[in-house]
Motif scaffolding. Structure first.
Motif, PDB file in Angstrom:
ATOM      1  N   LYS A   1       0.833  -1.218   0.000  1.00 29.61           N
ATOM      2  CA  LYS A   1       0.000   0.000   0.000  1.00 29.61           C
ATOM      3  C   LYS A   1       0.866   1.266   0.000  1.00 29.61           C
ATOM      4  O   LYS A   1       0.348   2.362   0.159  1.00 29.61           O
ATOM      5  CB  LYS A   1      -0.899   0.003   1.247  1.00 29.61           C
ATOM      6  CG  LYS A   1      -2.003  -1.036   1.197  1.00 29.61           C
ATOM      7  CD  LYS A   1      -2.975  -0.845   2.360  1.00 29.61           C
ATOM      8  CE  LYS A   1      -3.088  -2.095   3.195  1.00 29.61           C
ATOM      9  NZ  LYS A   1      -3.493  -1.889   4.567  1.00 29.61           N
ATOM     10  N   GLY A   2       2.195   1.091  -0.088  1.00 26.69           N
ATOM     11  CA  GLY A   2       3.073   2.255  -0.191  1.00 26.69           C
ATOM     12  C   GLY A   2       3.683   2.703   1.130  1.00 26.69           C
ATOM     13  O   GLY A   2       4.384   3.716   1.185  1.00 26.69           O
ATOM     14  N   PHE A   3       3.445   1.954   2.212  1.00 26.76           N
ATOM     15  CA  PHE A   3       4.024   2.321   3.523  1.00 26.76           C
ATOM     16  C   PHE A   3       5.526   1.983   3.510  1.00 26.76           C
ATOM     17  O   PHE A   3       5.914   0.863   3.199  1.00 26.76           O
ATOM     18  CB  PHE A   3       3.296   1.536   4.615  1.00 26.76           C
ATOM     19  CG  PHE A   3       3.724   1.883   6.015  1.00 26.76           C
ATOM     20  CD1 PHE A   3       3.056   2.859   6.741  1.00 26.76           C
ATOM     21  CD2 PHE A   3       4.794   1.218   6.619  1.00 26.76           C
ATOM     22  CE1 PHE A   3       3.438   3.171   8.031  1.00 26.76           C
ATOM     23  CE2 PHE A   3       5.190   1.537   7.906  1.00 26.76           C
ATOM     24  CZ  PHE A   3       4.510   2.507   8.610  1.00 26.76           C
ATOM     25  N   PRO A   4       6.403   2.956   3.848  1.00 29.31           N
ATOM     26  CA  PRO A   4       7.843   2.673   3.767  1.00 29.31           C
ATOM     27  C   PRO A   4       8.393   1.889   4.966  1.00 29.31           C
ATOM     28  O   PRO A   4       8.205   2.284   6.112  1.00 29.31           O
ATOM     29  CB  PRO A   4       8.474   4.065   3.696  1.00 29.31           C
ATOM     30  CG  PRO A   4       7.482   4.985   4.316  1.00 29.31           C
ATOM     31  CD  PRO A   4       6.123   4.368   4.191  1.00 29.31           C
ATOM     32  N   VAL A   5       9.062   0.789   4.647  1.00 30.76           N
ATOM     33  CA  VAL A   5       9.799   0.028   5.667  1.00 30.76           C
ATOM     34  C   VAL A   5      11.257  -0.006   5.232  1.00 30.76           C
ATOM     35  O   VAL A   5      11.586  -0.552   4.172  1.00 30.76           O
ATOM     36  CB  VAL A   5       9.254  -1.409   5.822  1.00 30.76           C
ATOM     37  CG1 VAL A   5      10.080  -2.186   6.844  1.00 30.76           C
ATOM     38  CG2 VAL A   5       7.778  -1.395   6.212  1.00 30.76           C
ATOM     39  N   VAL A   6      12.121   0.609   6.033  1.00 31.79           N
ATOM     40  CA  VAL A   6      13.544   0.678   5.709  1.00 31.79           C
ATOM     41  C   VAL A   6      14.285  -0.355   6.548  1.00 31.79           C
ATOM     42  O   VAL A   6      14.153  -0.386   7.769  1.00 31.79           O
ATOM     43  CB  VAL A   6      14.109   2.088   6.002  1.00 31.79           C
ATOM     44  CG1 VAL A   6      15.619   2.120   5.817  1.00 31.79           C
ATOM     45  CG2 VAL A   6      13.445   3.125   5.095  1.00 31.79           C
ATOM     46  N   LEU A   7      15.061  -1.200   5.876  1.00 33.11           N
ATOM     47  CA  LEU A   7      15.858  -2.191   6.598  1.00 33.11           C
ATOM     48  C   LEU A   7      17.234  -1.620   6.928  1.00 33.11           C
ATOM     49  O   LEU A   7      18.035  -1.321   6.046  1.00 33.11           O
ATOM     50  CB  LEU A   7      16.009  -3.464   5.758  1.00 33.11           C
ATOM     51  CG  LEU A   7      14.726  -4.258   5.508  1.00 33.11           C
ATOM     52  CD1 LEU A   7      14.993  -5.408   4.548  1.00 33.11           C
ATOM     53  CD2 LEU A   7      14.137  -4.793   6.819  1.00 33.11           C
ATOM     54  N   SER A   8      17.455  -1.436   8.220  1.00 32.15           N
ATOM     55  CA  SER A   8      18.772  -1.053   8.718  1.00 32.15           C
ATOM     56  C   SER A   8      19.269  -2.282   9.484  1.00 32.15           C
ATOM     57  O   SER A   8      18.738  -3.380   9.292  1.00 32.15           O
ATOM     58  CB  SER A   8      18.612   0.179   9.619  1.00 32.15           C
ATOM     59  OG  SER A   8      19.839   0.543  10.192  1.00 32.15           O
ATOM     60  N   GLU A   9      20.272  -2.127  10.329  1.00 32.12           N
ATOM     61  CA  GLU A   9      20.671  -3.317  11.085  1.00 32.12           C
ATOM     62  C   GLU A   9      21.246  -2.977  12.440  1.00 32.12           C
ATOM     63  O   GLU A   9      21.848  -1.914  12.632  1.00 32.12           O
ATOM     64  CB  GLU A   9      21.638  -4.189  10.285  1.00 32.12           C
ATOM     65  CG  GLU A   9      22.838  -3.448   9.752  1.00 32.12           C
ATOM     66  CD  GLU A   9      23.658  -4.292   8.778  1.00 32.12           C
ATOM     67  OE1 GLU A   9      23.090  -5.097   8.033  1.00 32.12           O
ATOM     68  OE2 GLU A   9      24.877  -4.150   8.804  1.00 32.12           O
ATOM     69  N   ARG A  10      21.030  -3.903  13.376  1.00 33.76           N
ATOM     70  CA  ARG A  10      21.548  -3.723  14.726  1.00 33.76           C
ATOM     71  C   ARG A  10      23.013  -4.160  14.812  1.00 33.76           C
ATOM     72  O   ARG A  10      23.673  -3.936  15.817  1.00 33.76           O
ATOM     73  CB  ARG A  10      20.676  -4.488  15.742  1.00 33.76           C
ATOM     74  CG  ARG A  10      20.463  -5.921  15.363  1.00 33.76           C
ATOM     75  CD  ARG A  10      19.541  -6.666  16.308  1.00 33.76           C
ATOM     76  NE  ARG A  10      20.200  -7.867  16.763  1.00 33.76           N
ATOM     77  CZ  ARG A  10      19.598  -8.892  17.362  1.00 33.76           C
ATOM     78  NH1 ARG A  10      18.313  -8.838  17.606  1.00 33.76           N
ATOM     79  NH2 ARG A  10      20.276  -9.943  17.745  1.00 33.76           N
ATOM     80  N   VAL A  11      23.536  -4.752  13.766  1.00 29.78           N
ATOM     81  CA  VAL A  11      24.966  -5.077  13.681  1.00 29.78           C
ATOM     82  C   VAL A  11      25.706  -3.736  13.498  1.00 29.78           C
ATOM     83  O   VAL A  11      25.304  -2.934  12.676  1.00 29.78           O
ATOM     84  CB  VAL A  11      25.232  -5.990  12.457  1.00 29.78           C
ATOM     85  CG1 VAL A  11      26.694  -6.353  12.360  1.00 29.78           C
ATOM     86  CG2 VAL A  11      24.368  -7.230  12.523  1.00 29.78           C
ATOM     87  N   PRO A  12      26.769  -3.487  14.277  1.00 28.79           N
ATOM     88  CA  PRO A  12      27.349  -2.142  14.244  1.00 28.79           C
ATOM     89  C   PRO A  12      28.027  -1.725  12.936  1.00 28.79           C
ATOM     90  O   PRO A  12      28.175  -0.543  12.677  1.00 28.79           O
ATOM     91  CB  PRO A  12      28.352  -2.130  15.401  1.00 28.79           C
ATOM     92  CG  PRO A  12      28.500  -3.528  15.840  1.00 28.79           C
ATOM     93  CD  PRO A  12      27.355  -4.323  15.325  1.00 28.79           C
ATOM     94  N   THR A  13      28.497  -2.663  12.128  1.00 20.93           N
ATOM     95  CA  THR A  13      29.152  -2.261  10.878  1.00 20.93           C
ATOM     96  C   THR A  13      28.642  -3.115   9.722  1.00 20.93           C
ATOM     97  O   THR A  13      28.068  -4.183   9.938  1.00 20.93           O
ATOM     98  CB  THR A  13      30.690  -2.433  10.962  1.00 20.93           C
ATOM     99  OG1 THR A  13      30.967  -3.787  11.309  1.00 20.93           O
ATOM    100  CG2 THR A  13      31.319  -1.506  11.978  1.00 20.93           C
ATOM    101  N   GLY A  14      28.874  -2.646   8.529  1.00 18.52           N
ATOM    102  CA  GLY A  14      28.451  -3.377   7.329  1.00 18.52           C
ATOM    103  C   GLY A  14      27.219  -2.758   6.708  1.00 18.52           C
ATOM    104  O   GLY A  14      26.479  -2.033   7.359  1.00 18.52           O
TER     105      GLY A  14
END
Ligand SMILES: NC(=O)C[C@H](N)C(=O)O
Length: 327
Positions: A266-279
């Motif tokens: 439906k157009g709702f933005p989900v951004v994948l970041s990460e809890r891993v500190p680097t990469g």
């Protein structure tokens, strides 16, 4: 002499403890800017310094209102040809977020330097006075023009985008492990070794003038085998976007996926970041087809701010991804 304005927001640099041996259990944001300036009269050898108290709090309470006020005030001050640079005293808990927010919203090439301390002003070997002196020296230097917003602490010049707090008490807490420092303070001068290639300050498209609030974005921590109650609560309470602090490269529990996929349709933005500190968080073909957006190497707390600013301009997922690729 160059003219440097110090905007004070509180933090441990303005913290007071009962005893000089106390480095915890103190009250952050206790001393006013005039006291901080009086404690380091040596600053006057490098710049005409004046202060302004914006807030006097521990930085865990720096909210959207303060961020917007700071951005607008810095823009106003830097538009004045008589002002050469800005220093912002700030608690270290969220200094990286305020620095990144200003990196995206300040419309000037002039130096903007954030500074804090890990030991209260009353402590033996307090780090605040030397940090403040070096922050003023950096903000007064033409060499800092165009490098973006920085955090200067412990003799290091740190880029707002890549730098993160790594230790709760160590004075060398700010690090950018994969990218390093921009430079160091040496003999009262900034010595720069590298620059960030990402868009910032005068080259940024974001404008917060006249804004009183920002779209709500929540960070949802991904825990193995979790159900969907946390993302559900975010949506129910008005989130306009979600940043997922994935377990690495977009790895999130199936229940979160089952919740996000129809929303993204439906157009709702989900951004994948990460809890891993680097990469870098890189999308798989399947993630992309399902509509996820990738934060790259931007950590969840900074991804939240970038998504909030992106949503002031667009809700088009392609445009939001472009923004994450460029900033
Ligand atoms: N070292 C510090 O400044 C920590 C403090 N709690 C703050 O962020 O305001």
């Amino acid at each position: 002499l160059p003219s440097v304005k110090i905007l004070a927001t509180g933090g441990t640099i303005a913290g007071v403890a009962q005893k000089s041996t106390d480095v915890t259990g103190y009250k952050a944001g206790s001393l006013g800017i005039d006291t901080l300036i009086q404690a380091v009269p040596q600053m006057k050898d490098y710049a005409e310094v004046s202060g302004e108290q914006v807030a006097n709090i521990s930085s865990n309470n720096v909210d959207t209102k303060i961020l917007l006020h700071l951005a607008n005030r810095v823009n106003e001050l830097l538009a004045d040809p008589k002002i050469d640079g800005i220093v912002i005293t700030h608690g270290t808990d969220s200094i990286e977020e305020t620095a990144f927010f200003l990196n995206l919203t300040v419309k000037s090439d002039k130096p903007v330097v954030l500074v804090g301390a890990m030991r209260p002003a009353t402590a033996i070997s307090a780090d605040g006075p030397m940090n403040l002196l070096e922050a003023v020296q950096a903000a007064a230097s033409p060499k800092m023009k165009g490098v973006g917003v920085t955090i200067v602490m412990n003799d290091r010049i740190c880029a707002a985008r890549e730098t993160t707090k790594f230790n709760t008490s160590n004075v060398a807490t700010f690090q950018a492990p994969e990218y390093g420092y921009l430079g160091v303070m040496s003999k009262a001068q900034p010595v720069l070794y590298r620059l960030s290639t990402r868009r910032h300050t005068a080259n940024s498209e974001f404008d917060v003038k006249g804004l009183e609030t920002l779209p709500r974005v929540d960070v949802v921590y991904a825990l193995p085998g979790d159900d969907a109650r946390m993302p559900e609560a975010a949506l129910k309470n008005g989130a306009k976007g979600i940043v997922s602090a994935s377990m690495g490269n977009g790895s999130i529990p199936n229940a979160h996926k089952d919740f996000y996929v129809p929303l993204m349709k439906k157009g709702f933005p989900v951004v994948l970041s990460e809890r891993v500190p680097t990469g870098d968080c890189v999308l798989s073909g399947e993630d992309e087809a399902q509509g996820y957006l990738a934060a790259g190497n931007l950590n969840p707390q900074k991804s939240r701010l970038l998504l909030q600013l992106a949503l002031t301009k667009t809700t088009d997922p392609k445009e939001i991804q472009r923004i994450f690729n460029e900033y």
